[in-house]
Design an enzyme around this catalytic site. Sequence first.
Site, PDB file in Angstrom:
ATOM      1  N   GLU A  53     -12.241 -13.660  15.534  1.00  0.00           N
ATOM      2  CA  GLU A  53     -11.939 -12.268  15.831  1.00  0.00           C
ATOM      3  C   GLU A  53     -11.056 -12.204  17.076  1.00  0.00           C
ATOM      4  O   GLU A  53     -11.179 -13.027  17.981  1.00  0.00           O
ATOM      5  CB  GLU A  53     -13.224 -11.475  16.109  1.00  0.00           C
ATOM      6  CG  GLU A  53     -14.112 -11.257  14.898  1.00  0.00           C
ATOM      7  CD  GLU A  53     -13.636 -10.110  14.020  1.00  0.00           C
ATOM      8  OE1 GLU A  53     -12.606  -9.496  14.346  1.00  0.00           O
ATOM      9  OE2 GLU A  53     -14.296  -9.845  13.006  1.00  0.00           O
ATOM     10  N   CYS A  54     -10.181 -11.204  17.116  1.00  0.00           N
ATOM     11  CA  CYS A  54      -9.373 -11.047  18.323  1.00  0.00           C
ATOM     12  C   CYS A  54     -10.124 -10.274  19.391  1.00  0.00           C
ATOM     13  O   CYS A  54      -9.644 -10.153  20.522  1.00  0.00           O
ATOM     14  CB  CYS A  54      -8.051 -10.363  17.997  1.00  0.00           C
ATOM     15  SG  CYS A  54      -8.203  -8.939  16.956  1.00  0.00           S
TER      16      CYS A  54
END
Length: 237
Positions: free
Chosen positions: A222-223
């Site tokens: 995930e960013c």
Amino acid sequence: MSPADIASASAALEGSPPEAALRWAAERFPGRVGFATAFGPEGCVLLEAIAREKLAVDVFTLDTGLLFPETLELWHEMERRYGVRVRGVQPALTLAEQEQRQGPALWQRAPDRCCDLRKVQPLRAEMLLFDAWITAIRRDQTPDRARAGVVERDSRFGLVKVNPLAAWTSEQVWTRVRERDIPTNPLHARGYPSIGCAPCTSAVEAGEDPRAGRWRSFAKTECGLHGRFTSKPPKES
Ligand code: SF4
């Protein structure tokens, strides 16, 4: 909205077409709802629906300065075709300034830090404009997204998060793309099912997880916009 109100709205919208959640968000938060898109097929489907329904939603994209040329072209094509403006939200630091302060190619050494600087902090600043934000996440994309409600409280940013496609599958998204002839990123046809910044996105092999090409050298999924950072050591090669 109280937790009970959010749960009630989410239950009422579960199983409805995405347009219902979009309309609800625009009516419930007039002038205070944003939509962050990275121009994935889900985002393009929602952008087309927002334009078709003429909803007052502030659409923006996190312009990290590291997007693929194909993504930039799709951005402009969506604006041309649907007559909507998609605001580019830039990080506080240019790439040159980031290199000066953090060293070259931060994404190769500390992608969580890079995502924080180029995506999460700009998004956090943008969120001050809104009471609610719309996302294009689907539950089956990652374990972090598996329990996403159609409407939920976003404790990271302190507002309401609306996920009109939470229950949709990738197949449903692509069916909508074909039915409405919605433009999508040509990189999808070249083995890139999930597309982020160019340095952190690679093609996937047949049978691999669709997001396997994101941060391939790292245990990062995930960013930080929708779930936790995964600050683990790089994957064994
Ligand atoms: S996806 Fe990669 S290049 Fe883009 S902000 Fe995150 S670490 Fe940096």
